[in-house]
Scaffold this motif. Structure first.
Motif, PDB file in Angstrom:
ATOM      1  N   LEU A   1       0.827  -1.210   0.000  1.00 39.03           N
ATOM      2  CA  LEU A   1       0.000   0.000   0.000  1.00 39.03           C
ATOM      3  C   LEU A   1       0.862   1.262   0.000  1.00 39.03           C
ATOM      4  CD1 LEU A   1      -2.809  -1.096   2.471  1.00 39.03           C
ATOM      5  CD2 LEU A   1      -3.003  -0.798   0.002  1.00 39.03           C
ATOM      6  N   GLU A   2       1.977   1.228   0.730  1.00 37.18           N
ATOM      7  CA  GLU A   2       2.899   2.369   0.704  1.00 37.18           C
ATOM      8  C   GLU A   2       3.440   2.592  -0.696  1.00 37.18           C
ATOM      9  OE1 GLU A   2       5.159   3.483   4.817  1.00 37.18           O
ATOM     10  OE2 GLU A   2       6.043   1.894   3.605  1.00 37.18           O
ATOM     11  N   THR A   3       3.804   1.512  -1.384  1.00 35.51           N
ATOM     12  CA  THR A   3       4.340   1.628  -2.738  1.00 35.51           C
ATOM     13  C   THR A   3       3.282   2.153  -3.700  1.00 35.51           C
ATOM     14  OG1 THR A   3       5.869  -0.203  -2.333  1.00 35.51           O
ATOM     15  CG2 THR A   3       5.422   0.354  -4.623  1.00 35.51           C
ATOM     16  N   LEU A   4       2.051   1.663  -3.573  1.00 32.17           N
ATOM     17  CA  LEU A   4       0.981   2.109  -4.461  1.00 32.17           C
ATOM     18  C   LEU A   4       0.634   3.576  -4.258  1.00 32.17           C
ATOM     19  CD1 LEU A   4      -1.412  -0.982  -4.338  1.00 32.17           C
ATOM     20  CD2 LEU A   4       0.077  -0.273  -6.221  1.00 32.17           C
ATOM     21  N   ALA A   5       1.022   4.124  -3.099  1.00 31.64           N
ATOM     22  CA  ALA A   5       0.761   5.541  -2.827  1.00 31.64           C
ATOM     23  C   ALA A   5       1.825   6.447  -3.428  1.00 31.64           C
ATOM     24  CB  ALA A   5       0.682   5.774  -1.320  1.00 31.64           C
ATOM     25  N   THR A   6       2.877   5.886  -4.023  1.00 32.04           N
ATOM     26  CA  THR A   6       3.935   6.680  -4.657  1.00 32.04           C
ATOM     27  C   THR A   6       3.653   6.801  -6.154  1.00 32.04           C
ATOM     28  OG1 THR A   6       5.361   4.792  -5.143  1.00 32.04           O
ATOM     29  CG2 THR A   6       5.562   5.794  -2.959  1.00 32.04           C
ATOM     30  N   GLN A   7       4.421   7.654  -6.830  1.00 35.19           N
ATOM     31  CA  GLN A   7       4.237   7.824  -8.267  1.00 35.19           C
ATOM     32  C   GLN A   7       4.751   6.620  -9.055  1.00 35.19           C
ATOM     33  OE1 GLN A   7       6.010  11.551  -9.442  1.00 35.19           O
ATOM     34  NE2 GLN A   7       4.176  12.725  -8.838  1.00 35.19           N
TER      35      GLN A   7
ATOM     36  N   ARG B   1       4.859   3.284  -8.148  1.00 38.21           N
ATOM     37  CA  ARG B   1       3.891   2.187  -8.017  1.00 38.21           C
ATOM     38  C   ARG B   1       4.452   0.840  -8.483  1.00 38.21           C
ATOM     39  NH1 ARG B   1      -1.464   4.153  -7.623  1.00 38.21           N
ATOM     40  NH2 ARG B   1      -2.292   2.349  -8.728  1.00 38.21           N
TER      41      ARG B   1
END
Length: 271
Positions: free
Chosen positions: A96-102, A104
């Motif tokens: 989820l942290e990764t998906l919140a970055t540009q 992804r």
């Protein structure tokens, strides 16, 4: 009613470093002192999988291996039921942290470990087991549901089944909306017929009654029971500890919302 015989027990949780070391705590003969469970990669895994194993896999492997060793069973010949309310919280948090970055970009290893049956996959690699395996989740009733599934396979199919249950806390901020106390895992090896290795007999039934749910007398253990879904197993484990020590048969009642109960009679294996 379903009957199953317990051949092996595994346990790892806060202040509960293994079944044999924890029996006196569960019977009330020794004081319970909470301390974090120590999770290590299983030596049964090949080096590559050992490096990739996440806390959920470490916990499931530890309790499963302890139960199978006590039962004297070859893990490759035993069907399994894996049950957990949440899967691997650390991996889900990281994704989820990764998906919140540009960017992804999710690593294949992280995605692999996010799948709910990942511990079952690691188990099959470590033990070379090709027997049937079920992975399930039922929120706070995951242990109860797993026990019913394992008992049904024992009773209906005549299989020896390893029930492996585990839950770990989420990192923040997910921990605020899904609080789970500590890392707790347990395992039972269940068989349809009594053997010389059996520790106890379980008669498992469903009830629509409103009988009170079994609780732990110790305040710390009761807090753990309420705080971790898999730790709902604690009253059953305590009854097993007392029966294994020569105590009288006991009746354990586990919650099964919205209005059900799992009722377990725990007796000596000669029943």
């Amino acid at each position: 009613m379903m009957r199953a015989y317990v051949e092996g027990i595994g346990l790892l949780g806060p202040g509960l470093p293994g079944w044999e070391q924890s029996r006196a705590i569960l019977t009330g003969d020794c004081a319970y002192v909470a301390s974090p469970a120590v999770l290590t990669a299983s030596p049964l895994l090949p080096p590559a999988e050992r490096r990739r194993s996440v806390p959920t896999v470490k916990l499931a492997m530890a309790v499963g291996a302890e139960a199978l060793e006590q039962a004297g069973r070859d893990a490759a010949t035993v069907a399994t039921v894996f049950t957990s309310s949440s899967g691997d919280p650390d991996t889900l948090h990281q994704i989820l942290e990764t998906l919140a970055t540009q960017e992804r970009d999710i690593s294949p290893t992280r995605f692999h470990n996010s799948v709910h049956n990942a511990p079952a996959g690691y188990w099959s690699i470590a033990t070379r087991c090709r027997e049937p395996s079920t992975s399930l989740s039922a929120h706070d009733e995951s242990f109860q549901s797993g026990l019913l599934e394992a008992a049904a396979e024992v009773a209906a199919d005549g299989w020896t089944v390893g029930l492996i249950a585990y839950d770990l806390p989420y990192p923040e901020p997910l921990g605020k909306v899904r609080p789970i106390t500590g890392a707790f895992g347990t395992a039972l090896v269940l068989t349809p017929q009594p053997t010389g290795r059996c520790l106890a007999c379980l008669d498992i039934d469903l009830s629509r009654g409103d009988e009170p749910v079994s609780r732990m007398a110790d305040i710390g253990l009761e807090a753990l029971r309420v705080g971790n879904p898999t730790a709902r197993a604690l009253p059953l484990l305590a009854a097993l500890a007392r029966v294994c020590a020569g105590g009288s048969p006991e009746r354990v009642v586990l919650d099964l919302p919205p209005s059900g109960r799992v009722v377990i009679r725990v007796d000596a294996p000669c029943c």
